[in-house]
Motif scaffolding. Structure first.
Motif, mmCIF file in Angstrom:
data_model
loop_
_atom_site.group_PDB
_atom_site.id
_atom_site.type_symbol
_atom_site.label_atom_id
_atom_site.label_comp_id
_atom_site.label_asym_id
_atom_site.label_seq_id
_atom_site.Cartn_x
_atom_site.Cartn_y
_atom_site.Cartn_z
ATOM 1 N N THR A 11 0.830 -1.205 0.000
ATOM 2 C CA THR A 11 0.000 0.000 0.000
ATOM 3 C C THR A 11 0.862 1.251 0.000
ATOM 4 O OG1 THR A 11 -1.757 -1.185 1.162
ATOM 5 C CG2 THR A 11 -1.826 1.217 1.239
ATOM 6 N N TYR A 12 1.877 1.280 0.842
ATOM 7 C CA TYR A 12 2.786 2.432 0.880
ATOM 8 C C TYR A 12 3.509 2.598 -0.454
ATOM 9 C CZ TYR A 12 2.188 3.059 5.898
ATOM 10 O OH TYR A 12 1.670 3.309 7.132
ATOM 11 N N ALA A 13 3.945 1.493 -1.048
ATOM 12 C CA ALA A 13 4.645 1.563 -2.327
ATOM 13 C C ALA A 13 3.724 2.116 -3.412
ATOM 14 C CB ALA A 13 5.163 0.177 -2.723
ATOM 15 N N ARG A 14 2.483 1.667 -3.419
ATOM 16 C CA ARG A 14 1.535 2.173 -4.418
ATOM 17 C C ARG A 14 1.296 3.675 -4.217
ATOM 18 N NH1 ARG A 14 -4.668 0.206 -5.577
ATOM 19 N NH2 ARG A 14 -4.956 1.545 -7.374
ATOM 20 N N GLY A 15 1.154 4.093 -2.958
ATOM 21 C CA GLY A 15 0.968 5.509 -2.667
ATOM 22 C C GLY A 15 2.169 6.332 -3.107
ATOM 23 N N LEU A 16 3.353 5.830 -2.876
ATOM 24 C CA LEU A 16 4.574 6.534 -3.284
ATOM 25 C C LEU A 16 4.660 6.638 -4.799
ATOM 26 C CD1 LEU A 16 7.202 7.909 -2.526
ATOM 27 C CD2 LEU A 16 8.278 5.663 -2.466
ATOM 28 N N ARG A 17 4.319 5.563 -5.497
ATOM 29 C CA ARG A 17 4.326 5.603 -6.961
ATOM 30 C C ARG A 17 3.310 6.619 -7.488
ATOM 31 N NH1 ARG A 17 4.802 -0.690 -8.911
ATOM 32 N NH2 ARG A 17 7.033 -0.869 -8.531
ATOM 33 N N ASN A 18 2.132 6.639 -6.883
ATOM 34 C CA ASN A 18 1.101 7.593 -7.297
ATOM 35 C C ASN A 18 1.542 9.026 -7.036
ATOM 36 O OD1 ASN A 18 -0.494 5.467 -8.086
ATOM 37 N ND2 ASN A 18 -1.788 5.500 -6.271
ATOM 38 N N ALA A 19 2.148 9.273 -5.881
ATOM 39 C CA ALA A 19 2.636 10.614 -5.557
ATOM 40 C C ALA A 19 3.747 11.029 -6.522
ATOM 41 C CB ALA A 19 3.146 10.652 -4.114
ATOM 42 N N ALA A 20 4.627 10.098 -6.871
ATOM 43 C CA ALA A 20 5.700 10.395 -7.821
ATOM 44 C C ALA A 20 5.121 10.732 -9.191
ATOM 45 C CB ALA A 20 6.664 9.212 -7.920
ATOM 46 N N LYS A 21 4.093 10.010 -9.601
ATOM 47 C CA LYS A 21 3.450 10.280 -10.896
ATOM 48 C C LYS A 21 2.796 11.663 -10.888
ATOM 49 C CE LYS A 21 1.635 9.088 -14.923
ATOM 50 N NZ LYS A 21 2.305 9.663 -16.037
ATOM 51 N N MET A 22 2.126 12.020 -9.785
ATOM 52 C CA MET A 22 1.526 13.346 -9.675
ATOM 53 C C MET A 22 2.601 14.418 -9.772
ATOM 54 S SD MET A 22 -1.303 12.791 -6.677
ATOM 55 C CE MET A 22 -1.813 14.494 -6.617
ATOM 56 N N HIS A 23 3.721 14.183 -9.114
ATOM 57 C CA HIS A 23 4.825 15.151 -9.138
ATOM 58 C C HIS A 23 5.407 15.255 -10.544
ATOM 59 C CE1 HIS A 23 8.105 17.538 -7.589
ATOM 60 N NE2 HIS A 23 8.964 16.728 -8.187
ATOM 61 N N GLU A 24 5.615 14.124 -11.209
ATOM 62 C CA GLU A 24 6.164 14.128 -12.562
ATOM 63 C C GLU A 24 5.244 14.843 -13.533
ATOM 64 O OE1 GLU A 24 6.770 10.036 -13.501
ATOM 65 O OE2 GLU A 24 8.441 9.822 -12.089
ATOM 66 N N ASP A 25 3.938 14.630 -13.380
ATOM 67 C CA ASP A 25 2.964 15.271 -14.269
ATOM 68 C C ASP A 25 2.864 16.771 -14.011
ATOM 69 O OD1 ASP A 25 2.495 12.793 -15.327
ATOM 70 O OD2 ASP A 25 0.525 12.524 -14.393
ATOM 71 N N GLY A 26 3.298 17.216 -12.834
ATOM 72 C CA GLY A 26 3.262 18.637 -12.501
ATOM 73 C C GLY A 26 1.853 19.184 -12.378
ATOM 74 N N ILE A 27 0.907 18.317 -12.134
ATOM 75 C CA ILE A 27 -0.501 18.713 -12.140
ATOM 76 C C ILE A 27 -0.851 19.706 -11.033
ATOM 77 C CG2 ILE A 27 -1.350 16.788 -10.751
ATOM 78 C CD1 ILE A 27 -3.449 16.963 -13.425
ATOM 79 N N LEU A 28 -0.174 19.627 -9.927
ATOM 80 C CA LEU A 28 -0.514 20.500 -8.804
ATOM 81 C C LEU A 28 0.382 21.737 -8.719
ATOM 82 C CD1 LEU A 28 -1.171 17.820 -6.042
ATOM 83 C CD2 LEU A 28 -2.832 19.002 -7.455
ATOM 84 N N ASN A 29 1.479 21.753 -9.452
ATOM 85 C CA ASN A 29 2.441 22.857 -9.337
ATOM 86 C C ASN A 29 1.810 24.229 -9.563
ATOM 87 O OD1 ASN A 29 4.376 20.953 -8.841
ATOM 88 N ND2 ASN A 29 5.315 21.073 -10.857
ATOM 89 N N ASP A 30 1.067 24.368 -10.656
ATOM 90 C CA ASP A 30 0.459 25.666 -10.958
ATOM 91 C C ASP A 30 -0.595 26.047 -9.920
ATOM 92 O OD1 ASP A 30 2.020 26.031 -13.182
ATOM 93 O OD2 ASP A 30 0.547 25.182 -14.568
ATOM 94 N N MET A 31 -1.342 25.049 -9.456
ATOM 95 C CA MET A 31 -2.389 25.330 -8.462
ATOM 96 C C MET A 31 -1.775 25.805 -7.143
ATOM 97 S SD MET A 31 -4.929 22.142 -9.244
ATOM 98 C CE MET A 31 -6.104 22.589 -7.976
ATOM 99 N N VAL A 32 -0.715 25.156 -6.712
ATOM 100 C CA VAL A 32 -0.056 25.538 -5.464
ATOM 101 C C VAL A 32 0.598 26.907 -5.622
ATOM 102 C CG1 VAL A 32 1.816 24.942 -3.873
ATOM 103 C CG2 VAL A 32 0.260 23.168 -4.682
ATOM 104 N N LYS A 33 1.224 27.147 -6.763
ATOM 105 C CA LYS A 33 1.859 28.440 -7.008
ATOM 106 C C LYS A 33 0.816 29.564 -6.963
ATOM 107 C CE LYS A 33 5.038 30.781 -10.060
ATOM 108 N NZ LYS A 33 5.923 30.673 -11.213
ATOM 109 N N GLN A 34 -0.333 29.347 -7.579
ATOM 110 C CA GLN A 34 -1.400 30.352 -7.576
ATOM 111 C C GLN A 34 -1.920 30.590 -6.162
ATOM 112 O OE1 GLN A 34 -2.336 32.170 -10.207
ATOM 113 N NE2 GLN A 34 -3.719 33.308 -8.905
#
Length: 86
Positions: A11-34
């Protein structure tokens, strides 16, 4: 007991992989910056971020600016985006 630990590690490994994918996609970067844009545009924000602002300076800034505008934190949107990766 062993199976419980193995399942938890999966479960932890899956969560880490998902978090890494979110980070790689940069999906939250603009939202957090705003969301934290005032930390770049307001000098008090820069000093808070640097750790040099005093409580008195923060108080004076708050008194000068008055009540902040009520804006959405967009938590539901963040949750929807997170859920896409689960």
């Amino acid at each position: 007991l062993l199976l419980g630990h193995a399942g938890a590690m999966d479960t932890y490994a899956r969560g880490l992989r998902n978090a890494a994918k979110m980070h790689e996609d940069g999906i939250l970067n603009d939202m957090v910056k705003q969301r934290y844009l005032s930390f770049e545009t307001e000098s008090i924000g820069q000093r808070i971020e640097a750790g040099t602002a005093t409580l008195e300076e923060c108080e004076a800034f708050a008194k000068e600016k008055g009540e902040p505008k009520s804006i959405s934190g967009k938590q539901e949107l963040y949750e929807i985006i997170r859920n896409r990766y689960i």
